[in-house]
Structures are given as C-alpha cells and as structure tokens.
Design a protein around this motif. Structure first.
Motif, mmCIF file in Angstrom:
data_model
loop_
_atom_site.group_PDB
_atom_site.id
_atom_site.type_symbol
_atom_site.label_atom_id
_atom_site.label_comp_id
_atom_site.label_asym_id
_atom_site.label_seq_id
_atom_site.Cartn_x
_atom_site.Cartn_y
_atom_site.Cartn_z
ATOM 1 N N ALA A 151 47.961 -48.411 31.933
ATOM 2 C CA ALA A 151 47.479 -47.331 30.888
ATOM 3 C C ALA A 151 48.542 -46.203 30.633
ATOM 4 C CB ALA A 151 46.026 -46.520 31.614
ATOM 5 N N TYR A 176 41.823 -47.717 29.580
ATOM 6 C CA TYR A 176 42.747 -47.702 28.670
ATOM 7 C C TYR A 176 42.352 -46.690 27.052
ATOM 8 C CZ TYR A 176 44.169 -51.216 31.755
ATOM 9 O OH TYR A 176 44.569 -51.824 32.894
ATOM 10 N N THR A 177 40.922 -47.110 26.826
ATOM 11 C CA THR A 177 40.649 -46.655 25.321
ATOM 12 C C THR A 177 39.841 -45.378 25.822
ATOM 13 O OG1 THR A 177 38.667 -48.164 25.248
ATOM 14 C CG2 THR A 177 40.770 -48.851 24.316
ATOM 15 N N SER A 224 43.351 -57.288 30.940
ATOM 16 C CA SER A 224 44.024 -55.910 31.474
ATOM 17 C C SER A 224 43.375 -55.417 32.794
ATOM 18 C CB SER A 224 44.074 -54.854 30.513
ATOM 19 O OG SER A 224 42.747 -54.743 30.103
ATOM 20 N N ASP A 236 40.357 -54.298 33.469
ATOM 21 C CA ASP A 236 39.761 -53.241 33.015
ATOM 22 C C ASP A 236 38.442 -53.102 33.331
ATOM 23 O OD1 ASP A 236 38.775 -50.914 31.815
ATOM 24 O OD2 ASP A 236 39.636 -51.314 30.080
#
Lengths: 288, 322
Positions: free
Chosen positions: B38, B82-83, B268, B270
């Motif tokens: 990240a 991440y987002t 990733s 996540d």
C-alpha cells in the motif's frame, strides 16, 4: 464341450475393455490423448526452434511453412511454445486430479464406511468447503503456495477434493450394504482389508469417470490461472498465458488467440469424450 | 415445511462463520506485506507501523479474527487496505452487474439447453440426437473466456456491431451472456437428455404408451417432470457458481462485477475485500441450494413428504438415543 458358453466370471475390467473400443467417441478421445502424450514427451524434437528463441526479423508472422502456427510478438515460434506448453496442461492437470482423488477419496471412504460422527464432521466440512467457489479457493491457494508448476498442481488438487469425496462416499455407502462385506466382517477381516479389497474395487467406477472428466476441467482452470498471471510462472509458455499475451493483438493477428484456444479445447474435448465413453462402458445397466 | 426453511436459513450462520475462518486462515498464511504494497517500498518504518496499527495488522491470528467478526456483527465489513473504500459499498455497487449477468446467462442456458436436450432424448439415436450431442460436447469443452475472445474478434473488431467493452447498455451484455450461457446450455442439454432417457425406460412410461397415450402427452406429463431434478441441481449449482462473478468474462468485457474485485483482493492480499466477497458468495450459495431443494418439492411432491419424514425420523432417533 468347446462350444458351450463359458461360465467364467468376467471381470469388470475385461468387460470395459471389450465395450470401450466400440464407442466411437471414446476411441477418438483416446487417440487424441495419445497424440497429446507424444507432444508432451517428444515435443522438443518435433520443432526446430526453442520455445524461448526470439527472432525480431519475424515478429507476428502468420502461419507459414517455416512456422506452421506463425510467430508471436517476440518472433517466437508458436508451435514450439504450444508443444512445450502441453506438458503443463497435461502433467499439472493429471497430477492435480490424482491429488484431489486421493485426498477426496480418503475423506469420502472414511465418511461413508465409518458413518456417525466422522461422517457428520467430514460432510459439514465439505458443506463449508464447497460454498466457497473453486476459483476463489484455487486463487487463494496459489497465492499462499506461490507461483510454480508443483504449487499450481497442489493448489488445484486441494481445491478439487469436494466432489470426489462426495462421489466416493456415495458409492462406498452402496457397496457397504453388500453381503460380501457382511461376510468379510463375519470372518473378522480388518477394516483396512475390507475397504481396500472389497469396497474400493466395487466403488471405484464413478470415481474413474469423474477423474477423466476432471482432467479436462483442470486444464481449463490452469489456463484461467495462466490468463490472469497466476499459477505457472509467466515466462513459461502456458496455453492460458499465451492467450492472454495474444489478446492485445488479436484484431490484426487472430492466430495468436485462436491457436492456444484450439489446443485447450481439443485437449479438454478428448478427455471429455474418453470419460463419456468410459461411463457408458462401465454402466452395468447397458448389457451387450 | 416453514420450519424446515427457517432451519436451513439459520444453518447458514455457522456455515458462513466457518467459511470466514477458513478463508481468513488461508489468507493469514499468504505471503505479502499489505503495508509495503500500500505504501510502496520507500515507506519509512514508522509509516508502516502506523499503517499496521491502523488496520490492526500488528495483532496476532486470533485478535484479528475476533475484531473482524465483531465488526461484521455490527454490519461493518471494513475498508480496503489500498483504496480505503468501504467493502460493503463496493460489493453493493458491483453485485447488480454480477447478478444480472448470472441470471441472464442461466436463463440463456435453460432456454437453449432444455429444448435441445428434450429433442435429443425424444429422437434418441437419430441424426438429431447425434448432432445435438456432438455440438454440446464441443461447447462444454470450450473455455468460455476463449469463446468470449472469439466473439469479440468477430462481432466487435470485424463486424463492428457490438461494443467490445463497457457495461452501460444492454448491448454490452449480449456477448458475455452468450459466452457463459452457451457452455451452460451444453451442460443442461446433456444432463436433461440423459435423465430423460433414464425415465423413458421406466415401466410407467411403457404403460402410458401401451394405453395409447399420445406421445407428446407422455413426454410432457410423465417424462419431463420426473427427469428434471438433476437438471434443477445442475442449473442451481451453475447459478451459484456464477454469483461468485465470472472473473475472466468480467475482465475481458470490463464489467465491474464481483469477480474482478475479488481477484484484485486475492492478488494483493487485501483481506477485508476477499472476506467480504466470500461472505456474500457463501450466503448466495446457501440460499440457492435451499431454493434448489424447494424446487425439488415442486417438481416432485413426494420429496416434500420425505423431508417431513426425515425430520420426524431424526427427532425419533434423538429420542431413542437420549
């Protein structure tokens, strides 16, 4: 005496061996599988190029005499890459099906034979396991195990145990009720002996059919993993990865996408045809 | 019957919980440092420690799991590492596309596959049967994502009559639905053919024919209804599978469904994204399997009494054991 019909008991195996050649689909499937095996074992000697040899004078060439399947964006011979890639599709799928069948088979046999608590635990576990989509499991296992041929085989193998466990449990339950199992119990045969000698041989047919079909399914899964860049390391010419590479150029050079796809399809088709024929040949209701 | 349905729905709670624990455990052992991904490789140790503390990544296996489940019970699926977008919002945004595609593809599979299977079974061993079986064998062996690429090549690149990517117009769904649905129709056709042939061999069909029943009526009244259970199972399982999103089809056509979201999450590591998707998929799976069992009882009312009988037997057994 000679012309009297023999009363010799025919084994299931010989029965299948007699019926199978009469099934056109199965024969076609088997011939294609044999041809594929030749490519897998001797592919390196069948083409004059290495799968990684780059020829920048000959990028994107269409199929020709020198390159029967054309070349890709790096000028690499597609036929050599397809032939080299066949070994991943073949060995990884066969290996993963064997892993699934052994692990799933053990679970199914234990659940079916012992019943009770073991059965409940295993079946509830499978309920959970099978409510996670196969691709999700497979991708997660791939992420855990890392990229590689054996890790992909293991990831696919572990993903597939559910259906084999259920199939074998069903057939073990059926076989368990037979008199000969009762007889073996009466003479104090061990559970292991009963399972290996009496139950498995009588419960294995549906398993073999779904293993054959399973190879086809796993070939598509390998290609799917390759397409998204997981599984087999991306520098190797895996068929799905080749499709994904060719996708960017498919408007002008359709052979980059057509050829790997046709090979995936034919391979899957051959295992499906063979499995279909095998099922008919093993069906005890279809007497000849 | 209502009691049965309620019990099955309640049963979804422990199943989903087990699914969460199972997937969480796999992801826990997956390599990959979320903070590094990240924040980038140049991030300072303090920034990484802060990131890990913020998302609770510095905790051990059990505290992280308990935190997640505690938040989940409050209706909070967490945010993407991440987002930083809420997972439940993302899923809610993407789910309609996935559901739409899954339903359309399943409908296509049934509309094309069922008549083909029926036709093949009623014309067993004729050219119609052989042709139908050859075609379906062909389509069931074809990877649907490859077929999708071929469709794009023909209809978008060469003929230019369908959009290659996008999700706003109904025209965007034609190719994805055909790509998924055709394979499904092949499976439905093969299954319905083989289970119909099984029923056609049975004595009551012979009796109906012997009594001079019209063939079409024999098929619709006696054969079809009794051979549909395996078809319902296969359709239900396929629909449940499609609820997980058709990853490659979504990727090829740039449709923002659940599949690509889930894949991004797995690739990733996540964790909240993956767990959120998996929970939704497992719930859908459970409901669809229940629906399949309920459809069974409509197709074959005898099963309704067998469910009630099985329940009665279970209670009796418990009584005996206790």
């Amino acid at each position: 005496m000679k012309n009297e019909p023999s009363n010799k008991r025919r084994s299931q195996f010989s029965l299948v061996m007699r019926r199978l050649p009469k099934n056109k689909g199965a024969v076609v499937g088997l011939v294609i599988i044999a041809m594929l095996l030749v490519i897998v074992l001797f592919g390196d000697y069948l083409t004059p190029y290495d799968y990684y040899h780059q020829d920048y004078m000959n990028m994107f060439s269409f199929p020709s005499r020198a390159h029967p399947f054309g070349t890709d964006s790096f000028g690499r011979d597609i036929m050599s890459r397809i032939f080299y890639g066949a070994r991943f599709s073949f060995w990884v799928s066969v290996g993963s099906v064997i892993i699934s069948a052994i692990l799933g088979g053990i679970l199914g046999t234990v659940a079916g034979y012992y019943g009770g608590v073991a059965d409940t635990i295993i079946m509830r576990f499978l309920d959970v396991y099978q409510s996670i989509p196969g691709l999700v499991l497979c991708l997660s296992f791939s992420a855990v195990f890392g990229p590689g041929t054996f890790t992909t085989m293991a990831a696919l193998g572990i993903t597939g145990i559910g259906s084999y466990a259920r199939i074998l449990r069903g057939s073990v339950l059926q076989a368990k009720g037979n008199d000969y199992v009762e007889a073996a119990r009466a003479v104090k045969a061990s559970d292991f002996h009963i399972i290996v000698r009496h139950i498995i041989p009588n419960a294995i047919s549906p398993m073999i059919v779904s293993m054959t079909m399973g190879v086809g399914t796993d070939i598509i899964s390998i290609a799917t993993l390759g397409f998204v860049g997981m599984g087999i390391p991306s520098h190797l010419p895996e068929w799905g990865a080749m499709l994904s590479e060719g996708r960017s150029y498919m408007g002008i050079y359709p052979h980059l996408v057509l050829i790997p796809g046709i090979f995936i399809m034919i391979t899957v088709l051959s295992f499906n045809l063979f499995g279909d024929g095998l099922r008919d040949a093993m069906d005890p209701r279809l007497k000849d | 019957m209502a009691g049965y349905i309620v019990k099955r729905i309640l049963w979804l709670i422990p199943i989903t919980l087990m699914v969460i624990i199972f997937v969480y455990t796999i992801l826990f052992f997956a390599p990959g440092d979320a903070a590094r991904v990240a924040l980038g490789n140049s991030a300072s140790e303090e920034a990484i420690a802060e990131f890990n503390a913020k998302y609770g990544l510095d905790l051990g296996y059990f505290p992280r799991l308990f935190n997640y489940i505690k938040n989940l019970l409050h209706g909070d699926m967490g945010v993407s590492y991440y987002t930083h977008v809420s997972v439940s919002k993302q899923i809610a945004d993407r789910l309609p596309y996935t559901i739409l595609m899954a339903l359309l593809a399943t409908a296509f599979g049934l509309i094309v596959g069922l008549p083909m299977g029926i036709l093949a079974a009623t014309h067993q061993s004729t050219w119609i049967d052989s042709l139908a079986m050859a075609v379906t064998m062909f389509f069931s062996s074809m990877p649907s994502f490859w077929f999708a690429l071929i469709l794009v090549m023909i209809f978008s690149i060469h003929l230019k009559i369908l959009p290659a990517v996008g999700y706003e117009s109904w025209r965007n769904y034609i190719m994805p639905v055909i790509a998924i649905g055709l394979q499904l129709s092949a499976i439905v056709a093969r299954q319905s053919r083989s289970s119909m042939l099984e029923v056609i061999r049975s004595d009551y069909v012979t009796t109906a024919r012997a009594k001079g029943q019209k063939e079409s009526k024999t098929i619709t009244d006696h054969v079809l209804r009794n051979s549909m259970i395996p078809v319902v199972t296969i359709t239900g399982t396929a629909l449940a599978g499609l609820m997980g999103g058709a990853l490659l089809i979504e990727q090829i056509f740039s449709i923002p469904g659940l599949g690509t979201y889930l894949f991004g999450g797995i690739a990733s590591n996540d964790v909240p994204v993956v767990l959120g998707c998996v929970i939704v998929i497992a719930m859908f799976h459970g409901f669809l399997m229940l629906l399949v069992d309920l459809v069974y009882t409509v197709v074959d009312p005898r099963l309704k009494s067998s469910i009630i009988a099985a329940r009665a037997r279970k209670t009796n057994n418990r009584g005996v054991n206790a």
